[in-house]
Design an enzyme around this catalytic site. Sequence first.
Site, PDB file in Angstrom:
ATOM      1  N   CYS A  50     -39.844 -29.173 -15.277  1.00 54.93           N
ATOM      2  CA  CYS A  50     -39.325 -28.726 -13.918  1.00 54.93           C
ATOM      3  C   CYS A  50     -40.529 -28.582 -13.106  1.00 54.93           C
ATOM      4  CB  CYS A  50     -39.015 -27.425 -13.831  1.00 54.93           C
ATOM      5  SG  CYS A  50     -37.653 -27.559 -15.291  1.00 54.93           S
ATOM      6  N   GLY A 106     -38.473 -33.772 -13.641  1.00 53.96           N
ATOM      7  CA  GLY A 106     -37.337 -33.542 -13.621  1.00 53.96           C
ATOM      8  C   GLY A 106     -36.000 -34.210 -12.784  1.00 53.96           C
ATOM      9  N   ASN A 151     -40.492 -22.580 -14.359  1.00 49.72           N
ATOM     10  CA  ASN A 151     -41.263 -23.736 -14.707  1.00 49.72           C
ATOM     11  C   ASN A 151     -42.164 -22.990 -16.139  1.00 49.72           C
ATOM     12  OD1 ASN A 151     -43.620 -26.062 -14.045  1.00 49.72           O
ATOM     13  ND2 ASN A 151     -42.629 -26.390 -16.223  1.00 49.72           N
ATOM     14  N   GLY A 152     -40.961 -23.824 -17.299  1.00 49.20           N
ATOM     15  CA  GLY A 152     -42.348 -23.019 -18.267  1.00 49.20           C
ATOM     16  C   GLY A 152     -40.798 -22.933 -19.955  1.00 49.20           C
ATOM     17  N   TYR A 187     -50.023 -37.320 -18.887  1.00 49.74           N
ATOM     18  CA  TYR A 187     -49.049 -37.836 -18.131  1.00 49.74           C
ATOM     19  C   TYR A 187     -47.954 -37.449 -17.341  1.00 49.74           C
ATOM     20  CZ  TYR A 187     -43.958 -39.347 -19.418  1.00 49.74           C
ATOM     21  OH  TYR A 187     -42.886 -39.525 -19.491  1.00 49.74           O
ATOM     22  N   CYS A 246     -54.480 -25.777 -23.267  1.00 47.90           N
ATOM     23  CA  CYS A 246     -53.576 -25.873 -24.389  1.00 47.90           C
ATOM     24  C   CYS A 246     -54.333 -27.109 -25.191  1.00 47.90           C
ATOM     25  CB  CYS A 246     -52.532 -25.467 -24.130  1.00 47.90           C
ATOM     26  SG  CYS A 246     -51.591 -25.888 -25.632  1.00 47.90           S
TER      27      CYS A 246
HETATM   28  S1  SF4 Z   1     -51.245 -29.429 -24.421  1.00 43.98           S
HETATM   29 FE1  SF4 Z   1     -49.812 -27.427 -25.170  1.00 43.98          FE
HETATM   30  S2  SF4 Z   1     -48.509 -26.964 -23.822  1.00 43.98           S
HETATM   31 FE2  SF4 Z   1     -49.053 -28.796 -23.241  1.00 43.98          FE
HETATM   32  S3  SF4 Z   1     -47.862 -30.360 -23.979  1.00 43.98           S
HETATM   33 FE3  SF4 Z   1     -49.401 -29.838 -25.447  1.00 43.98          FE
HETATM   34  S4  SF4 Z   1     -48.186 -28.636 -26.988  1.00 43.98           S
HETATM   35 FE4  SF4 Z   1     -47.597 -28.179 -24.939  1.00 43.98          FE
END
Ligand code: SF4
Length: 481
Positions: free
Chosen positions: A11, A37, A111-112, A251, A441
């Site tokens: 989003c 989105g 968003n999330g 991306y 992440c």
């Molecule tokens: S890096 Fe983490 S938050 Fe981002 S798409 Fe991959 S799993 Fe989801």
Amino acid sequence: MRHLRNWHEECGIVGIAGCTGASELASMALHALQHRGQESAGISATDGYTLATHKGMGLVADVFDESTLKSLGGASAIGHVRYSTTGTSNFKNAQPIQVSSHRGSMALAHNGNLINAHFLRRQMEQDGSIFGTTSDSEVILHLIARSRAETVEEALAAALPQVQGAYSLVVLTKDKLIAARDPYGFRPLCLGRFNDSYVVCSESCALDIIGGNYQRDIEPGELVVLGNGELASRRLGPSQPERRCIFEHVYFSRPDSIVFGQNVEKVRRRCGEILGREHPADADLVCAVPDSSNTAALGYARATQLPFELALIRNHYVGRTFISPAQKVRDMSVRIKFNPVAEVLRNKRIVVVDDSIVRGTTMRKLVKLIRAAGAAEVHLRIASPPITNPCYYGIDTPVRKELIASSHTVDEIATYLRVNSLRYLSLEGLLEATEQRDRFCTACFTGDYPLSFTDEFEKNIFDLQTETREIPDPPVPRQRS
Ligand code: SF4
């Protein structure tokens, strides 16, 4: 190639505090965030006395016209463009969600993805609460309404530690605009100025379009109250190790945006350069799968000293038709969306650079098109590591078994795609490109999830709840060292 690969944006959100024409500015900002989105768009605005919301299904341009924006008016506004990550795509789940409570009217745009929202909701429903949407975001509004805290910002500050997962959000009341970001900082949220007013938005390209200036990111675990040209900031509990979504750089975000404090184009270009360094190819030219891979391909071409050519032309005017999640529609879309330039490809050994492979079905069709246009060899280079795990933090990924790299080796994928060679950027290379390696992440590449979740967690958990399905137990937060 954005929506063809089943790896959807989550989003986009915006908030503008204390500014004449706030609704019009919010709509312009949403235009800039449209790539995040395309299923629904909405704006809530306040003139200091009343709060009003207008939202609908479709693109920003479909939902808002001059008279709608004029009737919304407002000196402060929040806006949202949505691709559904929890809850099905329909009008009731469009945001902002506006509700009335003993605190008066308030609206929220989020968003999330909250990984314990199903658990919190089950408890609230057992206590008699009634929900109007199947979106995880509504849980936050219930928590605010139930809080005994004196002010809305205190209620929100008390509510947010109860939710787990990813959130960048804006809340609007008739006299306050509040913005917050989860302690891990999964999703982006930046802060800027437009004249004397404060603006918060998912990406800085939303500031550029209104002539605003980027100031900084809202920090992970920070809550800000904006109004009267002033900003008050507070922390939402103890800090956690940052876990920004690395896929924003790979991306999702626009290359002209500053996201997580870095220009996306530069990070993507470095990804391409490192990919070229790691995996050069004996070839005649480099081309991109437009548009999201353009800068990575330019970086690859620079690193390998191969010429960059526009060998695939993207038709930008069919996107709306093919955003539907229906598989049948996606299958038709590759040929309509991309046209190979035979004069560039004929008898040439081609390096095709793309940012990622999800299922592989789209790429297989694209390779077929490139070969049919006369390419002698196709060498595929991917500017991110193999995606082996789904995302639970706000990105709509297929289930694990549908991710081709979760069950196939690189050689097997190359055979399936019918390419002469296939190589991926290493995780080490991707982290090097970000120049802030320990703050991301990377769970979709590694399976190392910063917050754990139950296996049963699903996008449409609230919709399934109406059937005879058991709701999973709450996830157990995992602390990282
Ligand atoms: S890096 Fe983490 S938050 Fe981002 S798409 Fe991959 S799993 Fe989801």
